[in-house]
Each structure stands twice: as structure tokens, then as C-alpha cells.
Write an enzyme that holds these catalytic residues in place. Structure first.
Site, PDB file in Angstrom:
ATOM      1  N   LEU A 223      -9.704  -8.935  10.735  1.00 40.68           N
ATOM      2  CA  LEU A 223      -9.504  -7.531  10.373  1.00 40.68           C
ATOM      3  C   LEU A 223     -10.213  -7.182   9.074  1.00 40.68           C
ATOM      4  O   LEU A 223     -10.628  -6.062   8.855  1.00 40.68           O
ATOM      5  CB  LEU A 223      -8.017  -7.234  10.210  1.00 40.68           C
ATOM      6  CG  LEU A 223      -7.167  -7.342  11.484  1.00 40.68           C
ATOM      7  CD1 LEU A 223      -5.703  -7.279  11.138  1.00 40.68           C
ATOM      8  CD2 LEU A 223      -7.537  -6.234  12.454  1.00 40.68           C
ATOM      9  N   GLY A 224     -10.323  -8.158   8.182  1.00 41.68           N
ATOM     10  CA  GLY A 224     -10.979  -7.880   6.905  1.00 41.68           C
ATOM     11  C   GLY A 224     -11.100  -9.134   6.073  1.00 41.68           C
ATOM     12  O   GLY A 224     -10.448 -10.145   6.343  1.00 41.68           O
TER      13      GLY A 224
ATOM     14  N   GLY B 194     -12.295 -10.208   1.795  1.00 40.21           N
ATOM     15  CA  GLY B 194     -11.945  -9.717   0.480  1.00 40.21           C
ATOM     16  C   GLY B 194     -11.183 -10.703  -0.351  1.00 40.21           C
ATOM     17  O   GLY B 194     -11.071 -11.870  -0.014  1.00 40.21           O
ATOM     18  N   GLY B 195     -10.646 -10.144  -1.431  1.00 38.05           N
ATOM     19  CA  GLY B 195     -10.056 -10.868  -2.537  1.00 38.05           C
ATOM     20  C   GLY B 195      -9.565 -12.268  -2.292  1.00 38.05           C
ATOM     21  O   GLY B 195     -10.230 -13.227  -2.644  1.00 38.05           O
ATOM     22  N   PHE B 196      -8.427 -12.387  -1.676  1.00 39.87           N
ATOM     23  CA  PHE B 196      -7.771 -13.681  -1.741  1.00 39.87           C
ATOM     24  C   PHE B 196      -7.677 -14.351  -0.391  1.00 39.87           C
ATOM     25  O   PHE B 196      -6.878 -15.245  -0.189  1.00 39.87           O
ATOM     26  CB  PHE B 196      -6.415 -13.498  -2.406  1.00 39.87           C
ATOM     27  CG  PHE B 196      -6.579 -12.853  -3.730  1.00 39.87           C
ATOM     28  CD1 PHE B 196      -6.985 -13.606  -4.816  1.00 39.87           C
ATOM     29  CD2 PHE B 196      -6.440 -11.491  -3.893  1.00 39.87           C
ATOM     30  CE1 PHE B 196      -7.208 -13.019  -6.034  1.00 39.87           C
ATOM     31  CE2 PHE B 196      -6.664 -10.896  -5.119  1.00 39.87           C
ATOM     32  CZ  PHE B 196      -7.053 -11.663  -6.190  1.00 39.87           C
TER      33      PHE B 196
ATOM     34  N   VAL C  65      -8.108 -11.710   6.671  1.00 39.92           N
ATOM     35  CA  VAL C  65      -6.946 -11.245   7.425  1.00 39.92           C
ATOM     36  C   VAL C  65      -7.300 -11.203   8.906  1.00 39.92           C
ATOM     37  O   VAL C  65      -8.379 -10.733   9.276  1.00 39.92           O
ATOM     38  CB  VAL C  65      -6.523  -9.837   6.960  1.00 39.92           C
ATOM     39  CG1 VAL C  65      -5.286  -9.378   7.703  1.00 39.92           C
ATOM     40  CG2 VAL C  65      -6.269  -9.831   5.468  1.00 39.92           C
TER      41      VAL C  65
ATOM     42  N   LYS D 280      -2.682 -13.189   6.858  1.00 40.20           N
ATOM     43  CA  LYS D 280      -3.598 -13.382   5.731  1.00 40.20           C
ATOM     44  C   LYS D 280      -3.653 -14.854   5.388  1.00 40.20           C
ATOM     45  O   LYS D 280      -2.633 -15.472   5.087  1.00 40.20           O
ATOM     46  CB  LYS D 280      -3.104 -12.578   4.537  1.00 40.20           C
ATOM     47  CG  LYS D 280      -4.107 -12.510   3.413  1.00 40.20           C
ATOM     48  CD  LYS D 280      -3.591 -11.621   2.300  1.00 40.20           C
ATOM     49  CE  LYS D 280      -4.654 -11.376   1.251  1.00 40.20           C
ATOM     50  NZ  LYS D 280      -5.526 -10.253   1.520  1.00 40.20           N
TER      51      LYS D 280
ATOM     52  N   ASP E 100      -4.303  -4.897  -8.389  1.00 45.48           N
ATOM     53  CA  ASP E 100      -5.527  -4.761  -7.596  1.00 45.48           C
ATOM     54  C   ASP E 100      -5.468  -3.520  -6.714  1.00 45.48           C
ATOM     55  O   ASP E 100      -5.690  -3.585  -5.508  1.00 45.48           O
ATOM     56  CB  ASP E 100      -5.720  -6.029  -6.757  1.00 45.48           C
ATOM     57  CG  ASP E 100      -7.137  -6.142  -6.187  1.00 45.48           C
ATOM     58  OD1 ASP E 100      -8.028  -5.421  -6.680  1.00 45.48           O
ATOM     59  OD2 ASP E 100      -7.346  -6.940  -5.262  1.00 45.48           O
TER      60      ASP E 100
END
Ligand SMILES: *[C@@H]1O[C@H](CO)[C@@H](O)[C@H](O)[C@H]1NC(C)=O
Ligand SMILES: *[C@@H]1O[C@H](CO)[C@@H](O)[C@H](O)[C@H]1NC(C)=O
Ligand SMILES: *[C@@H]1O[C@H](CO)[C@@H](O)[C@H](O)[C@H]1NC(C)=O
Ligand SMILES: *[C@@H]1O[C@H](CO)[C@@H](O)[C@H](O)[C@H]1NC(C)=O
Ligand SMILES: *[C@@H]1O[C@H](CO)[C@@H](O)[C@H](O)[C@H]1NC(C)=O
Ligand SMILES: *[C@@H]1O[C@H](CO)[C@@H](O)[C@H](O)[C@H]1NC(C)=O
Ligand SMILES: *[C@@H]1O[C@H](CO)[C@@H](O)[C@H](O)[C@H]1NC(C)=O
Ligand SMILES: *[C@@H]1O[C@H](CO)[C@@H](O)[C@H](O)[C@H]1NC(C)=O
Ligand SMILES: *[C@@H]1O[C@H](CO)[C@@H](O)[C@H](O)[C@H]1NC(C)=O
Ligand SMILES: *[C@@H]1O[C@H](CO)[C@@H](O)[C@H](O)[C@H]1NC(C)=O
Ligand SMILES: *[C@@H]1O[C@H](CO)[C@@H](O)[C@H](O)[C@H]1NC(C)=O
Ligand SMILES: *[C@@H]1O[C@H](CO)[C@@H](O)[C@H](O)[C@H]1NC(C)=O
Length: 814
Positions: A502-503, A505-507, A510, A524, A620
Site C-alpha cells: 500500500l505504501g 516511507g518512514g519506518f 505497509v 506495517k 511526523d
């Protein structure tokens, strides 16, 4: 005190610490050596010297660490690349006028190595500033040797990184190899050997990839360290006070801290960045305040040979396809310097007599930053370029584009994978053994082979499949408090082996998944968790207890060894950024929806800040972290991660692409972070909700505009607020609402956090309950430069406070 045992044990503890103090004087003499777990402690207790083993390593080193910080943090290491194994037989002692470390066989492992004196009155004293000084007698003033002159990876206050003008040699600050190996790594900070008052960071002692810019004596800053320019915002209270000295023998910088309140350190980190970290005793962790270079992939060859760096997804480094890490152990410690090696040897290496390179093939890798050290070939077509590369067995890749044909005759260094939205990427063709190109169907091949191999195997396979199938049916998470504890395999099957992303990014990434009860979840996969198991579970249950209509609900988690995952409700409408910044102009979010999203988000944050048992600072806030449910109701995602992730959090936050623009100035100024940092980020996001574009964006002429500055001007100078509205809405929005939301945003991004409203007040402003005055234009916005690193920058333009001082004269001072 009710418990006499408690009393007794406290007394015992006090007695023990007294004993330790009385033994642990700050001096090593000819009569007193150091061995085993003995230490010496500086007079004020600030620093301790003794043997230590970094991380889970079984190698021991003599080092100096902070005495008043609960996490052992070495600032200096003596025997960096010659560890000892047995500390009880090893000795640190005075011998022939030197401080010497010997191992069990009395072999000299390390020495201060000075020849000036061999007097028996030589002593080594650990001073309270973290300096280990060798003197001829306790009263002699001139040191024979001091550790500050031989720094390892930490630049302590009072230390100097100098250039010796007689030898043209500079003193280096050298990174550790990784968190468990203090041996000198590839990255070092040094003063320009050519004599300019500029610092360089270099890779392997040669390739320079960052420069501090020249020292500006008037402003007392380095020109390429924008964080230092914050001095103006913070009235010169920035943590560091650097000063420059030069005479005929040497030139150097040294610095002092403005405050003794915080412990902070400047280190050459093994990530290739110079970092400023401050100790936050409340979190019991080092927090990163700034790092240079700002982006991880700007560190030259960070991912080693045949590695690929990216700033889209963690981890930063991966091996190119067809390659694997040379040292799995170091790779897992985020030490990528060994790079990657081929999984399958090239055909031309296997059989040099073969027609040159007939069977090797090339893998197309689009949208990358090309490695250096290419050789240009004058050929006229892609096919010829490919043949040119195949001619040589040590040709590893070629590129053919508007710049013609280039081939690489070396290992590939410093390759970077760009994200989808950059247009300056190139395509490189990487040479691999032909067999690598069938590898995607390998598994099938094995299975088909096994089936053909015999009926027995078929049976095994069937049993295996049945077992798997049963396991898949048996997702049966345990209930822990309000949360479900999933097994890793459960989530693996719920997400079809993490197939639908789904995505990123940062940490961590997902993935979409489906539970047996057919409810849809978002899973996640957390990266870079530095928390222990117990702390992880306790933080997760804290997050699980936080429930509000404008917060994404955590349903469960998985914690099995390195596998840490969080399970959330799935949000069918994705994240706000996709709706705000969409490419096609057909369906922009209506104004009413935008206003409700702004209000809902503010309510969610108010709950986090004020209504939870412990205040949760999100840290964030950005459109990517505002998710929309089926009715476009906003839900704040990813709260609570700061504590969950632990010490890597701020490092990731300040180096990831697309985060810096939302960070409040206090993130990089070294003061404690409060909930007002979220208010700042929220304000930055409000501007984007109004305009429907990123705050900092190139316009048609290629210039970078900064939208908040236009808003601030329009609001304060009675400008046309309708002109601020997303043009796709055709001015279809009430002027008073636009004006209200813009004023709120301007108040939220005030430089001084005490001037920013609380999230609760923002809710009231947006609801129309609270009226607001015209906000002052924040100084940071007033002086914002046209800089691509849309953080806080000062220009030398007329509105800048730096124009009050003759900033141009800095050129003359260099
Ligand atoms: C070291 O020990 C010797 C005898 O072993 C003694 O004479 C001397 O005074 C001692 N020195 C110190 C500094 O204690
Ligand atoms: C120091 O080492 C000794 C012997 O190995 C051990 O008995 C003692 O507990 C240790 N002391 C501390 C404070 O670790
Ligand atoms: C001491 O160091 C020497 C040289 O490195 C090595 O040969 C010897 O085995 C070491 N002794 C012990 C007890 O570690
Ligand atoms: C000490 O210095 C000499 C030359 O000055 C050098 O050859 C030797 O390697 C040094 N030893 C150590 C342990 O640094
Ligand atoms: C060091 O010791 C030697 C003999 O042990 C002596 O000859 C020499 O003068 C001493 N050097 C110094 C600087 O004290
Ligand atoms: C060092 O100084 C202290 C006081 O300043 C004095 O009492 C002592 O005698 C001195 N020691 C030596 C060896 O000079
Ligand atoms: C040091 O560098 C300067 C400038 O590059 C040069 O003029 C000088 O000769 C060098 N000195 C030595 C000892 O190499
Ligand atoms: C660093 O430089 C040395 C020579 O100065 C070289 O032998 C070594 O291979 C280099 N390291 C890497 C990782 O390239
Ligand atoms: C800045 O510092 C000066 C002197 O220390 C002080 O008078 C002034 O009030 C400060 N200004 C702000 C905005 O803190
Ligand atoms: C900074 O350091 C310099 C030199 O040590 C000193 O003169 C100056 O007063 C310091 N400035 C502040 C604000 O502490
Ligand atoms: C910090 O502490 C040192 C000694 O502990 C003292 O000399 C210095 O004045 C202090 N600095 C400030 C700013 O309090
Ligand atoms: C490439 O390989 C040839 C031998 O196959 C060798 O002579 C040559 O030096 C190599 N070139 C490079 C740049 O390593």
C-alpha cells in the site's frame, strides 16, 4: 520506609559506590594499573575510563565514556583496531614514560608512543572534560600527550581538529566501522589540507563528498551548515560556539557548549554523516538534531560496491539484482562498506576461452544516478555499446543515452535508485550471468523437478501443501489487552506473503491483507527497531489503548525476533497526499471536505496531546500520515512510533525525503521537542490543504517558490486570499473560511513555540469559536530562501536579519 531490607540495601549500595569512588580516583600511576572491570573516574564524575565491549561484541577496548548517562557511550577509544579478548589478564599501565596496554602475554597492544620522557613520575589523569592527559608528575602543567589530540569518532567540546601547517597533515575524526567495531571506518572529517578554514568529509581518505563551506567570522557559522544559521532565530543560543584559531604552526577550530543542561556530542557516524546528538534522559536515548550531509544517499558509496542507495524505502541500501552482501553480519549492523558480490559468476570468468562474453546478459535498471568512473566509448548505437562492454570480461555495466555510450570497467560505486517522481534518472545496463535471468522461474523449476523425481516426493509435497493450507486456516491470534497478538506466519498468509504493497516511507512498508473473518487490514512491517522486546510490547499496548474517531485504530501486532509488525484497520481512500497532489485535475477535493479534514485532523491531534494518559507527540505530521476512510473522514496514522522505534527515529525522520519540510526549527536546534512541534507540522500541512500543492514547488520557470511565504504576505498585508486557493476549485469557497484557516496556519508555524496555539485552540479557531488576530509573519518564513532543501534557510537578501551584519565581508575573512 517500611522495608528494613530496602533500607539496608540502599546503605549497602551507598557503601559500594563510596568504595568505587575511593578506588576510582582519576589517575593511573606507575604503581596503579588498570585491569578487568576496574575504572578510573574523572574528578567531577563526568567521564569514566576502562575496558568496554561495544554492543554484543566479545572484543574489549580501552575507552572513555560518559559517567552520568545511563547508556554506555564511548567518546574515545585507545586500541581501535587491536582489541583484547581477556580483560583480566590485560593491563593498562605506565611503562617507560608511556601509557601502555598489554595483553595476557605481556605483548604491547597499544601505546601513547612518545619518546620524550621515561621518567617514573609520569602519570595519566582523566580530566572532567573527557581528556586523558599524560604528565610528568602530578604538578607538571605541560601535557606530554593528551587524548583530545587523538580523537576517535567524537569531537568533544574543547577538542580541536587541526591542520599542522608544517607537515600539511590534518587531524581526522574517523567513523567507527559499525556500532560494534570501533576500528576506523571509511568516513572522516578533516580541515581542508590546502589551508582554507573549511571542513571536508571524505570517503576512504580520498573522495570528498561534503564541505562545511568556509567559516564566516562575522556570523560565527559555517556557510553550508544551515542549522547553524538558526542562531539568528534563537538569539545565538544555538548549542555550539565555534571559534577559529590560526598561527604559524597550526590552524584549528574548537568549540564550547552554551549550556551544561544538555549533554550533546558531535560524531562522525558510521552512516557517513557528521551528527549532532543530544541525550534526552527522559527517553534514555540519544536524539539526532542534525546531520550532514542531510540525505543519506549523498554519502559517497554508502552502500558499497554493487550496492544501491535509495531514500524512498528503508533500508537505505540493497544489493543490485544478481548480487548479495559480501558480509551478511556487517550488513545487518548497517555497515554496508563491504558492498555486494555476484551470486553467479559471469560466464566469461568461468571459461575465459569462450567467445568473449557470448552468454552474459544485461539487466536494465532505469531511473538511477549513474556511478562514477565511466569510460566513454565512441560508438553509434546501443547494440554497439553493449558489444563494446562484452569485449572485456571486467566490464560490469554500460549506459547508452543522450550522452552517448559509456562503459564501467570497475565495480559499481555510489549508484542511487531514484523514486518514480524524479526525472533526472538515467538507465544503466548491468552485466549478469545469463542464468540469473531465469532465476524468477527457479522455484517452479525445482518443484517440477521434484515432482518428476518420484512419487515419494509428490507425497511429501502434498503433505506440505496440506499443512500449509491448514495453517492458513488457523489464524488464531491471542488477545493481549485490547490488542491481538499475531504470529508472523498468520500475517504472511493474511497478506499473501506481503504481495500487495500500500505504501512505503518512514519506518517500513505497509501491505494490504485480509483476515479469516474477511475484515481488511493494513500491515506495517517496522524497520530499524532498537527497542527490547519488553519495551516494544509495552509501547504497543500504550498505542493500542489510544482510540478516537480521528485516529487510525491499531488492532494488533506481531513480535517474533526481528519481525516486528503492526496491524491497523485498512483505510479504503488512502492517504491525503494522493488526493491533494493528484496529477489529473478532474476530481479535486471539494473545499468543504478539505475543511472537515483539517478540523478532524486537529481533533485527532488534540486527543493525542491532551486527552491521553501520557501526552503523545506524533513527530511526523504530513499528508502521507493522514488517512481517509470510506467517507473521507480523516484518521491520523503512525502515532506513537517515536517511542516505539527508539533511537533510530529522529535519524530516519531528519534524513528521509519528504519529511524535512514539515519539521519545526526546534528539531534541529537542540532544544527539547514538545507537542508544539506537531502544531508546526500541522500548520505546514494546512497550507498544502488550501493550495492543493506542495509548499515548496518548482513553477514553470523552474524557480522554487515557497507557498507559506505568499500566504503570510497575503494575510498580513490584506492581500487577495482567494488567490491562495487551489486553482482547481475555481474560487468555490467562502472567503472567511480560507482566511481563518490561513491565519491558523500562520500562527501554527511561528518560530517561537510559545507563540503557537495548542491543537485544542486550533480546533476552536477552525470551529469559529475562537477569533484570531492577524499573525506576525514568522521570521523563518520572512527570510526563507529559494532553496531546494526547503528547510529553514537564510538568504543575504534585504529582509534577512543577517543583513544587519556585513555578511559579505565573510569572503574577505577566508
Ligand atoms: C610506588 O611504590 C614504591 C614502592 O613499591 C614507592 O616507593 C613509591 O613511593 C610509590 N609511588 C607512589 C606514587 O605511590
Ligand atoms: C568485577 O569483576 C569481579 C571478578 O570478575 C566480579 O566478581 C565483580 O562482581 C565485578 N564487579 C563489577 C562491579 O562488575
Ligand atoms: C597477545 O598478543 C599477541 C600478538 O597480537 C598474540 O600473539 C597473543 O596470543 C596475545 N595473547 C593473549 C593472551 O591474548
Ligand atoms: C610508535 O612510533 C613508531 C615510530 O615513531 C612506530 O614505528 C610504531 O609503530 C609506533 N607504535 C605504536 C604502537 O603506535
Ligand atoms: C631514559 O632512560 C635512559 C636509560 O634508562 C637514559 O639514558 C635516558 O637519559 C632517559 N631519557 C630521559 C629523557 O629521561
Ligand atoms: C604538587 O603541588 C602540591 C600543592 O600544590 C604540593 O603540596 C606538592 O608537594 C606538589 N608535589 C610535587 C611532587 O611537586
Ligand atoms: C603545504 O601546502 C601549502 C599549500 O598547499 C604549500 O604551499 C606548502 O608547500 C605545503 N607544505 C608542505 C610541507 O608540504
Ligand atoms: C581504500 O583505499 C585503499 C588504498 O588507499 C584501498 O586499498 C582500499 O581498497 C580502498 N577501500 C575501498 C573500500 O575501496
Ligand atoms: C536576545 O538576547 C539579548 C541579550 O542576551 C536579550 O536582551 C534579548 O531580549 C534576547 N531576545 C530574544 C528575542 O530572546
Ligand atoms: C564563544 O567563544 C569565544 C571564544 O572562546 C568567546 O570569546 C565568546 O564569548 C563565546 N561566545 C558566547 C556567546 O559564549
Ligand atoms: C559548565 O561547567 C563548567 C565546569 O563544570 C563550567 O566551568 C562552565 O562555566 C559551565 N558552563 C555553563 C554555561 O554553565
Ligand atoms: C581488465 O582485465 C584485464 C585482463 O582480463 C586486465 O589486464 C585489465 O587491467 C583489467 N582492467 C581493469 C580496469 O581492471
Amino acid at each position: 520506609m517500611k522495608n528494613p531490607w530496602l533500607k539496608l540495601s540502599i546503605l549497602l549500595l551507598m557503601w559500594l559506590s563510596l568504595c568505587k569512588l575511593s578506588f576510582g580516583a582519576d589517575t593511573i600511576t606507575a604503581n596503579k594499573s588498570l585491569s578487568g572491570n576496574q575504572t578510573i573516574v574523572s574528578s567531577g564524575g563526568n567521564f569514566v575510563l576502562g575496558f568496554f565491549a561495544p554492543g554484543s561484541s566479545s572484543n574489549y577496548y580501552i575507552g572513555i565514556w560518559y559517567g552520568k548517562i545511563s547508556e554506555q557511550t564511548p567518546v574515545w577509544v585507545a586500541n581501535r583496531d587491536t582489541p583484547v579478548r581477556d580483560i583480566h589478564s590485560s593491563k593498562l599501565k605506565i611503562s617507560d614514560g608511556n601509557l601502555v596496554l598489554t595483553n595476557g602475554s605481556q605483548v604491547e597492544i597499544w601505546s601513547t608512543n612518545i619518546s620524550s620522557s621515561n621518567s617514573s613520575s609520569v602519570v595519566a589523569v582523566l580530566e572532567d572534560a573527557g581528556n586523558l592527559v599524560l604528565r610528568d608528575g602530578p604538578n607538571s602543567s605541560a601535557p606530554l600527550w593528551q587524548s583530545l589530540d587523538h580523537p576517535a569518532h567524537t569531537w568533544l567540546p574543547g577538542g580541536k581538529l587541526s591542520l599542522n601547517k608544517r607537515t600539511n597533515r590534518s587531524q581526522l575524526l574517523t567513523s567507527w566501522k559499525n556500532s560494534e567495531d570501533p576500528a576506523p571506518g571509511l568516513f572522516s572529517l578533516e580541515l581542508d589540507p590546502a589551508g582554507a578554514n573549511t571542513y571536508f568529509i571524505r570517503w576512504n581518505g580520498t573522495r570528498q563528498y561534503w564541505s562545511s563551506g568556509p567559516w564566516d567570522e562575522q556570523l560565527r557559522i559555517f556557510r553550508n551548515v544551515p542549522e547553524m544559521r538558526l542562531n539568528y532565530l534563537y538569539n545565538f543560543s544555538f548549542l555550539y560556539n565555534f571559534s577559529f584559531h590560526s598561527d604559524e604552526n597550526e590552524s584549528y577550530f574548537t568549540y564550547s557548549l552554551h549550556t551544561n543542561q544538555t549533554t550533546s556530542r558531535l560524531i562522525m557516524h558510521y552512516s557517513g554523516q557528521i551528527q549532532d546528538q543530544s541525550w534526552l534522559e527522559s527517553n534514555r536515548q540519544w536524539n539526532l538534531f542534525w546531520s550532514m550531509p542531510g540525505q543519506q544517499c549523498q554519502v559517497y558509496a554508502f552502500c558499497g560496491s554493487f550496492g544501491s542507495c535509495n531514500e524512498i524505502d528503508l533500508p537505505f541500501c540493497s544489493c543490485l539484482r544478481g548480487f548479495h552482501p559480501k558480509s551478511e553480519t556487517n550488513w545487518n549492523l548497517s555497515d554496508f562498506s563491504d558492498g555486494c558480490e555476484r551470486t553467479t559468476r559471469l560466464q566469461c570468468e568461468e571459461d575465459p576461452n569462450l567467445v568473449p562474453g557470448k552468454t552474459d546478459k544485461f539487466l536494465e535498471s532505469p531511473n538511477v544516478k549513474l556511478p562514477e568512473r565511466a569510460q566513454a566509448m565512441s560508438v553509434g548505437s546501443m547494440l554497439e555499446c553493449e558489444s563494446a562492454c562484452l569485449e572485456y570480461c571486467n566490464c560490469t555495466a554500460y549506459a547508452y543515452d543522450r550522452d552517448g555510450c559509456r562503459i564501467w570497467m570497475t565495480e559499481l560505486l555510489d549508484l542511487q535508485q531514484y523514486s518514480g517522481d524524479t526525472s533526472n534518472g538515467r538507465t544503466i545496463y548491468i552485466r549478469l550471468a545469463a542464468s540469473e535471468f531465469r532465476s524468477s522461474s527457479n522455484n517452479n523449476g525445482i518443484i517440477i523437478g521434484a515432482v518428476a523425481g518420484g512419487v515419494g516426493l509428490v507425497l511429501c509435497l502434498m503433505i506440505f501443501v496440506i499443512l500449509r493450507w491448514r495453517r492458513r486456516r488457523m489464524i488464531n491470534p491471542k488477545v493481549e489487552g485490547s490488542l491481538l497478538a499475531f504470529g508472523y506466519r498468520d500475517l504472511q498468509s493474511a497478506t499473501k506473503n506481503f504481495s500487495e504493497k500500500l505504501g512505503g516511507g518512514g519506518f517500513g512498508s505497509v501491505f494490504k491483507g485480509t483476515l479469516p473473518d474477511l475484515s481488511i487490514i493494513a500491515v506495517k512491517q517496522l524497520e530499524s527497531i532498537s527497542q527490547g522486546e519488553k519495551q516494544f510490547r509495552s509501547e504497543v499496548s500504550t498505542i493500542g489503548a489510544v482510540q478516537h474517531v480521528n485516529l487510525v485504530r491499531l488492532r494488533g501486532f506481531c513480535s517474533e525476533g526481528m519481525n516486528k509488525l503492526l496491524v491497523y484497520d485498512y483505510m479504503p481512500n488512502g492517504s491525503l497526499d494522493a488526493h491533494l497532489f493528484l496529477e489529473d485535475n478532474s476530481k479535486p477535493l471539494a473545499w468543504k471536505t478539505r475543511y472537515q479534514i483539517a478540523l478532524g485532523t486537529a481533533r485527532g491531534l488534540t486527543y493525542l496531546h491532551e486527552k491521553c494518559r501520557d501526552c503523545i507527540i506524533h513527530c511526523d505530521i504530513k499528508p502521507e500520515n493522514i488517512l481517509l476512510d470510506a467517507e473521507l473522514c480523516p484518521k491520523v496514522a503512525d502515532f506513537g512510533l517515536a517511542k516505539l522505534i527508539g533511537r533510530e527515529f529522529s535519524r530516519v525522520l531528519t534524513t528521509m525525503r519528504g519529511t524535512r519540510g514539515y519539521l519545526a526549527p526546534e528539531w534541529i536546534s537542540g532544544v527539547a521537542i514538545t507537542s508544539k512541534a506537531d502544531v508546526y507540522s500541522y500548520g505546514m500541512m494546512l497550507f498544502e490543504i488550501v493550495s492543493g500543492r506542495r509548499n515548496s514547488e518548482q513553477n514553470e520557470e523552474g524557480k522554487v517558490g515557497f507557498f507559506p511565504t505568499s500566504v503570510a504576505r497575503a494575510i498580513t498585508q490584506d492581500g487577495d486570499v482567494l488567490s491562495l486557493l487551489d486553482p482547481r476549485l475555481n474560487e468555490d469557497a467562502p472567503v472567511d473560511e480560507i482566511s481563518r484557516i490561513c491565519k491558523a496556519a500562520c500562527w501554527c508555524v511561528q518560530d517561537d513555540e510559545t507563540h503557537r496555539p495548542s491543537m485544542g485552540q486550533v480546533v476552536q479557531i477552525l470551529e469559529g469559536v475562537l477569533d484570531v488576530n492577524v499573525p506576525p509573519v514568522p521570521r523563518s518564513l520572512q527570510v526563507l530562501a529559494n532553496n531546494t532543501e526547503h528547510i529553514i534557510f537564510f538568504t543575504e537578501s534585504s529582509s534577512s536579519p543577517s543583513s544587519q551584519t556585513p555578511s559579505n565581508s565573510s569572503n574577505a575573512s577566508s
